[in-house]
Design an enzyme around this catalytic site. Structure first.
Site, mmCIF file in Angstrom:
data_model
loop_
_atom_site.group_PDB
_atom_site.id
_atom_site.type_symbol
_atom_site.label_atom_id
_atom_site.label_comp_id
_atom_site.label_asym_id
_atom_site.label_seq_id
_atom_site.Cartn_x
_atom_site.Cartn_y
_atom_site.Cartn_z
ATOM 1 N NE ARG A 45 49.346 44.002 53.909
ATOM 2 C CZ ARG A 45 50.434 44.267 53.066
ATOM 3 N NH1 ARG A 45 51.419 43.531 53.100
ATOM 4 N NH2 ARG A 45 50.753 45.655 52.871
ATOM 5 C CB SER A 52 54.644 47.512 52.392
ATOM 6 O OG SER A 52 53.348 46.841 51.590
ATOM 7 C CG LEU A 53 55.947 43.158 55.015
ATOM 8 C CD1 LEU A 53 56.288 42.201 56.585
ATOM 9 C CD2 LEU A 53 56.182 42.175 53.759
ATOM 10 C CD GLN A 61 56.244 40.815 49.552
ATOM 11 O OE1 GLN A 61 55.001 41.278 49.994
ATOM 12 N NE2 GLN A 61 56.190 40.270 48.282
ATOM 13 C CG HIS A 65 50.929 49.241 48.330
ATOM 14 N ND1 HIS A 65 50.239 49.408 49.495
ATOM 15 C CD2 HIS A 65 52.241 48.540 48.492
ATOM 16 C CE1 HIS A 65 51.007 48.714 50.296
ATOM 17 N NE2 HIS A 65 52.084 48.181 49.868
ATOM 18 C CD GLN A 116 50.110 48.803 54.367
ATOM 19 O OE1 GLN A 116 49.757 47.835 53.847
ATOM 20 N NE2 GLN A 116 50.953 48.951 55.513
#
Length: 323
Positions: free
Chosen positions: A121, A96-97, A11, A214, A263
């Site tokens: 998610r 991340s993603l 992101q 996170h 994660q």
């Protein structure tokens, strides 16, 4: 002969119009966007290509959108450029993603499955904490130890005449080059910015995000993802993945599931992940998808490695000429 790692953005890399030139030029790219649209029962490709920005930056849209663009690039490289990732790539990783994009590129997940997981998610992360109660901030010019100190100090809420209370504030992303993102309750974020300035840290700024990603505040989202990943088909990747939360190789489907759940609440150890890849012999990082964020981070972490961003017609063409 270069040793390649292919990396996938998270992101912050999105912008309306991304992937449009690929969809216009290549059937392989159009197929990816159509598969994502069908999986989500939504014309996400219209938002990707045309915006508006507010809809694209909504977490539930951003996550599958960035994956779709990355996978469009992957499919074009495979079909039009003859790139065999199983032999060309030594490792893959994503921020991340982007770890989901890496797993899709490595064929652990199908594209439709990845889109559905990322939609879930995004929604689960948004639901986990009421709007305005949590946030994130970037600390610039800071060591991991300094960032941890700021978090520990700022997490303490002092109320006159009452015992100290602890709020949640944690290191979310260690991005390298002195850039660390912290995440937690909004009041603790506000205190952290003041404390960071008092400690002489170069810069401390709130990030325009809608939730404390996170951090342990994301526990409800992690529980939702555990349930979804338990049902998902996960295959062994054709190339080892460097996982965000361990900064180490993962190839086992069961371990992939476990680490993706961790994660959600865990630190994205990007600096350590890049260092690990360099330690395994990687000297050429190729960012596949929208923007150039990861290439910039990698240059600060591993200045001797070659980096390039491949996400448009021109950059695909120039990359293929170097292979």
């Amino acid at each position: 002969m270069s040793v390649y790692a292919f990396v996938f953005p998270g992101q912050g890399s999105q912008s309306p119009g991304m992937g449009q030139d690929l969809a216009d030029a290549f059937p392989a790219a159009r197929e990816v966007f159509q598969e994502v649209d069908d999986a989500l029962e939504q014309k996400l490709s219209k938002i990707i290509f045309e915006g508006p920005t507010e809809e694209l930056t909504s977490t539930e849209n951003t996550q599958p959108a960035l994956m779709a663009v990355s996978m469009a690039v992957v499919r074009v490289l495979e079909r039009e450029g003859g790139v065999d990732f199983a032999t060309r790539a030594t490792l893959m990783a994503g921020h991340s993603l982007g770890e989901y994009s890496a797993l899709a590129a490595a064929r652990s997940f199908g594209i439709a499955e990845t889109a559905r997981l990322l939609r879930l998610r995004g929604r689960a992360m948004q639901r986990a904490v009421p709007a305005g109660e949590g946030g994130m901030a970037a600390l610039i010019g800071v060591t991991p130890e300094q960032a941890q100190e700021v978090c520990e100090e700022a997490a303490v809420l002092k109320v006159e005449g009452q015992p100290d209370q602890r709020e949640i504030l944690e290191v979310a992303n260690d991005n390298g080059g002195g850039q660390i993102v912290i995440s937690g309750q909004m009041a603790a974020i506000d205190r952290a910015i003041v404390i960071a300035k008092e400690k002489g840290i170069k810069r401390a700024v709130k990030l325009p995000v809608s939730a404390p990603f996170h951090s342990s505040l994301m526990r409800p989202a992690a529980d939702e993802m555990a349930e979804a990943l338990d049902k998902a088909e996960v295959k062994a990747p054709i190339v080892p993945i460097i996982a965000n939360v361990t900064a180490a190789k993962v190839t086992s489907p069961d371990m992939i599931r476990e680490l993706l759940v961790k994660q959600v609440t865990g630190t994205v150890r990007w600096r350590e992940s890049v260092d690990a890849m360099v330690g395994m012999g990687v000297d050429h990082f190729v960012e596949l998808g929208a923007g150039k964020v990861l290439s910039g981070l990698i240059r600060r972490i591993a200045p001797d490695a070659k980096t390039e961003s491949v996400g448009t017609l021109d950059t695909i063409d120039s990359f293929l000429r170097t292979l």
